[in-house]
Design an enzyme around this catalytic site. Structure first.
Site, PDB file in Angstrom:
ATOM      1  CB  SER A 119      -0.877  -0.043   1.257  1.00 18.24           C
ATOM      2  OG  SER A 119      -1.599   1.152   1.409  1.00 18.24           O
ATOM      3  CG  ASP A 121      -7.911   2.299   0.670  1.00 16.66           C
ATOM      4  OD1 ASP A 121      -9.081   2.759   0.774  1.00 16.66           O
ATOM      5  OD2 ASP A 121      -7.309   1.775   1.625  1.00 16.66           O
ATOM      6  CG  ASP A 163     -10.778  -0.979   4.904  1.00 17.31           C
ATOM      7  OD1 ASP A 163     -11.063  -1.533   5.972  1.00 17.31           O
ATOM      8  OD2 ASP A 163      -9.709  -0.340   4.758  1.00 17.31           O
ATOM      9  CE  LYS A 209      -4.841   0.136   0.456  1.00 15.14           C
ATOM     10  NZ  LYS A 209      -5.581  -0.650   1.471  1.00 15.14           N
ATOM     11  CD  GLU A 223      -8.986  -0.916   0.709  1.00 14.83           C
ATOM     12  OE1 GLU A 223      -8.045  -1.186  -0.057  1.00 14.83           O
ATOM     13  OE2 GLU A 223      -8.882  -0.944   1.948  1.00 14.83           O
ATOM     14  N   GLY A 228      -4.364  -4.405   6.241  1.00 17.70           N
ATOM     15  CA  GLY A 228      -3.410  -4.148   7.307  1.00 17.70           C
ATOM     16  C   GLY A 228      -3.544  -2.728   7.824  1.00 17.70           C
ATOM     17  CE  LYS A 236      -7.481  -2.296   6.838  1.00 16.40           C
ATOM     18  NZ  LYS A 236      -7.527  -0.835   6.875  1.00 16.40           N
ATOM     19  CE  LYS A 244      -4.156   3.819   2.419  1.00 18.61           C
ATOM     20  NZ  LYS A 244      -5.373   3.413   3.149  1.00 18.61           N
TER      21      LYS A 244
HETATM   22  O1  OSB Z   1      -7.394   1.772   4.619  1.00 19.25           O
HETATM   23  O2  OSB Z   1      -6.296   0.003   4.294  1.00 19.25           O
HETATM   24  C1  OSB Z   1      -6.410   1.087   4.874  1.00 19.25           C
HETATM   25  C2  OSB Z   1      -3.291   1.781   7.009  1.00 19.25           C
HETATM   26  C3  OSB Z   1      -3.864   2.398   8.091  1.00 19.25           C
HETATM   27  C4  OSB Z   1      -5.220   2.603   8.102  1.00 19.25           C
HETATM   28  C5  OSB Z   1      -6.012   2.203   7.034  1.00 19.25           C
HETATM   29  C6  OSB Z   1      -5.441   1.567   5.931  1.00 19.25           C
HETATM   30  C7  OSB Z   1      -4.037   1.378   5.925  1.00 19.25           C
HETATM   31  C8  OSB Z   1      -3.310   0.774   4.803  1.00 19.25           C
HETATM   32  C9  OSB Z   1      -1.956   0.163   5.114  1.00 19.25           C
HETATM   33  O3  OSB Z   1      -3.672   0.832   3.650  1.00 19.25           O
HETATM   34  C10 OSB Z   1      -1.802  -1.251   4.731  1.00 19.25           C
HETATM   35  C11 OSB Z   1      -0.587  -1.885   5.398  1.00 19.25           C
HETATM   36  O4  OSB Z   1      -0.659  -2.256   6.590  1.00 19.25           O
HETATM   37  O5  OSB Z   1       0.452  -2.000   4.738  1.00 19.25           O
HETATM   38 MG    MG Z   2      -8.571   0.681   3.221  1.00 20.30          MG
END
Ligand code: OSB
Ligand code: MG
Length: 386
Positions: A146, A199, A249, A172, A224, A301, A273, A174
């Protein structure tokens, strides 16, 4: 299976510096905050769990401080002295305390770890034992990476190139309002064959449906959580207007939420999660629903320390977790994690399950003390935000 009796529970708030800040639609974080649960049984077995949380109630409604309060005052005392012959008994013991899924998930994870260790099993095999018939652990989890919001398109492309070179097979990105179509277009143009997804962490509304439909031509694996964290229904409307599959999510906080989402056509893929749904018992129920509905599934994660990461990898090794999970190698997050050994990216973008019993990683006492000191010296959080 042999039962465990819980003797004591210690809670540790830790602060661990990231190698580089992680930027989301909420802001940049320079350090990982986590609440670790150390559970001791009468037989002397120690189980570890992690409450996956952040500094602020921006992803979920909990923080390190609320989780500490809820566990210390309510949930942990309810488990002291309890004899547990199956970790599925834990939710009933703390059911009278509502919500606070991230807190309860960390506590339940410590029980799962202790239970697996007491029975001389890897946690992944313990999960498989409670999964549908024939769903054995594959011994490794297929993972992706991510990537936080970068300062420019060029910087984004460079990070993607670096992650692909490291061996990650799924990227992925953001996104947020004003940082979306152009990013997808630019990255897709540079990397035509990469498994790519976005995401949005709830940054859009249904009024953006047409705008989001412009993403359809970039061959994305999924988008996402585009819409509000608490609006499953709106995602059903959006999904009918997009070709790109919607992955939920934030919106799916329980098996019941997933049933509703399936009923209204709100998703084509699930990001599961453990922290968000309140623990691995609920995860196993959600897993069964995904199998029953043929719903593609992966494990999300929250930049966990090695303790939380190890448990997530153990679950992600189940066979119906059939898309790459958001669990990257230790060196994507930390110079020195709280536990050993580190997770190293292997062939085909996978992380191997460690050999040991339970979560298979050992918390390093010196690093734990250092990370606890770092927390106490940097409170309040203002000092650790970029
Ligand atoms: O939305 O998936 C998410 C990290 C913190 C809070 C929300 C998210 C995330 C990540 C990180 O996308 C994923 C990772 O742990 O590598
Ligand atoms: Mg997410």
């Amino acid at each position: 299976m042999k039962a465990i009796t819980i003797q004591s529970i210690d809670l540790h708030t830790v602060l661990l510096p990231y190698l580089s800040p992680f930027e989301t639609s909420f802001g940049a974080e320079t350090d990982k905050v986590a609440l670790l649960v150390e559970l001791r049984t009468e037989a002397g077995v120690v189980g570890w769990g992690e409450c996956s949380i952040e500094f602020w109630p921006g992803y979920g409604c909990e923080t390190a401080e609320t989780a500490l309060h809820i566990l210390a005052e309510f949930m942990a005392p309810a488990l002291i002295g309890a004899t547990i012959s199956d970790p599925h008994e834990v939710p009933a013991l703390i059911r009278r305390f509502r919500g606070n899924h991230h807190a309860r998930a960390g506590l339940e994870a410590a029980v799962w770890d202790a239970f697996a260790k007491h029975n001389a099993m890897r946690l992944t095999d313990c999960f498989a034992m409670y999964a549908p018939e024939g769903h054995d652990s594959q011994g490794r989890a297929t993972v992706g990476v991510s990537i936080g919001i970068q300062p420019s398109l060029e910087a984004t492309i460079n990070v993607v190139r670096q992650r692909l070179a490291q061996g990650y097979g799924r990227i992925k990105l953001k996104i947020k309002r004003g940082w979306d179509i152009e990013v997808a277009r630019a990255v897709r143009a540079e990397f035509p064959d990469t498994l790519l997804m976005l995401d949005a962490n709830s940054d859009y509304t249904l009024e953006d449906a047409e705008h989001l439909a412009a993403l359809d031509k970039h061959d994305l694996l999924m988008i996402e959580q585009p819409l509000s964290h608490d609006d499953i229904y709106a995602h059903g409307i959006l999904q009918r207007r997009l070709k790109t599959r919607v992955c939920l999510d934030e919106s799916v906080k329980s098996a019941s939420d997933l049933n509703i989402a399936l009923q209204v056509g709100a998703l084509g893929i699930l990001n599961l999660k453990p922290a968000r749904v309140g623990g691995f018992t609920e995860c196993l129920e959600i897993y069964r629903i995904c199998v029953e509905h043929d719903l593609p599934l992966w494990i999300g994660g929250m930049l966990e320390t090695g303790v939380g990461r190890a448990a997530n990898v153990a679950f992600a090794a189940l066979p119906a977790v059939n898309l790459p999970s958001d669990i990257s190698a230790t060196d994507r997050y930390f110079a020195a994690d709280i536990s050993e050994p580190p997770f190293v990216l292997g062939e085909d973008s996978t992380l191997a399950i460690p050999d040991g019993y339970g979560i298979g990683v050992e918390v390093q006492r010196d690093r734990l003390e250092e990370a606890k000191r770092r927390w106490s010296e940097n409170y309040p959080y203002g000092k650790v935000m970029a």
